[in-house]
Write an enzyme that holds these catalytic residues in place. Sequence first.
Site, short mmCIF file in Angstrom:
data_model
loop_
_atom_site.label_atom_id
_atom_site.label_comp_id
_atom_site.label_asym_id
_atom_site.label_seq_id
_atom_site.Cartn_x
_atom_site.Cartn_y
_atom_site.Cartn_z
N ASP A 144 8.59 7.80 10.33
CA ASP A 144 9.14 7.20 9.10
C ASP A 144 9.04 8.19 7.94
OD1 ASP A 144 9.35 4.82 10.47
OD2 ASP A 144 7.45 4.05 9.71
N1 URA Z 1 4.95 3.61 13.78
C1 URA Z 1 5.32 3.41 12.51
O1 URA Z 1 5.17 2.33 11.98
N2 URA Z 1 5.85 4.45 11.84
C2 URA Z 1 6.02 5.69 12.37
O2 URA Z 1 6.51 6.60 11.71
C3 URA Z 1 5.62 5.87 13.69
C4 URA Z 1 5.08 4.81 14.39
#
Ligand code: URA
Length: 272
Positions: free
Chosen positions: A103
């Site tokens: 993310d």
């Molecule tokens: N889980 C999440 O919530 N975000 C990420 O970037 C990776 C795994």
Amino acid sequence: MERLQKVLAHAGVASRRKCEELILAGRVSVDGETVTELGAKVDPSRQRIAVDGVPIELEQPVVFVLNKPVAYLSTVSDPLGRRTVMQLLPPIRERVYPVGRLDYDTSGLLLFTNDGELTQQLLHPSREIEKVYRVSVRGIVDRETRRALMEGVELEDGVTAPAKVEVLRQADSEDGVAVVHLAIHEGRNRQVRRMFERLGLPVVRLKRIAFGPVSLGHLKTGEWRPLTQEEWVALYQAAGMTPPPYRRPTPRREPSKGSARPSARGRRERPE
Ligand code: URA
């Protein structure tokens, strides 16, 4: 089988768009036959592909790891012009892309490769490759929470597979933040954040620290490193593939001029 213009671009001939122009101009042949169709699919490992009669040089696979900072997208480009991880890459000749995503507000280990088969295998759910996250949450990670994580959390897209949990630091009265290591093998969208939120613990910081046999170690934020030979072998094995010869990315010696003449470019950049 891959699209011809993609294979040409990956071989470093020119940008995807320029490669399309080369195809349309009748300068590209496959097994000796001129191909002018943009949708043509080829198998670069078996077919002879040439531009102006000069065989293209196929890119050899490379893999490296980046410690992604927050506030970077894990995509190759962004229509809204936000910063992407591609801006953090070293100057190398291979055309690499990220293996999956983190993310925008997640930091940590992101693999890059130009090996499409490796990417596909590493991300395939059936491989069950473990990813480890360091998660800071607001609230107390009690026994109930740990049990829920280990047994599976009910999310809108189904119950999560059992996770491994290790509490590194329990929330105290000072900042109320607990820190845990969570190991999961699924890769659903925003999965870790959703798992903790569902249990009433908002995530305040999320960092990936391992992907299968590759760990972040002491790599600083925004920095990258090639895999070690051991990691290379272990990663290909985790993907169920025979490891190709170990290679590090090739430093780019001069800025690309976007030349559409592969013969000249190939000669100039070939290592002595
Ligand atoms: N889980 C999440 O919530 N975000 C990420 O970037 C990776 C795994």
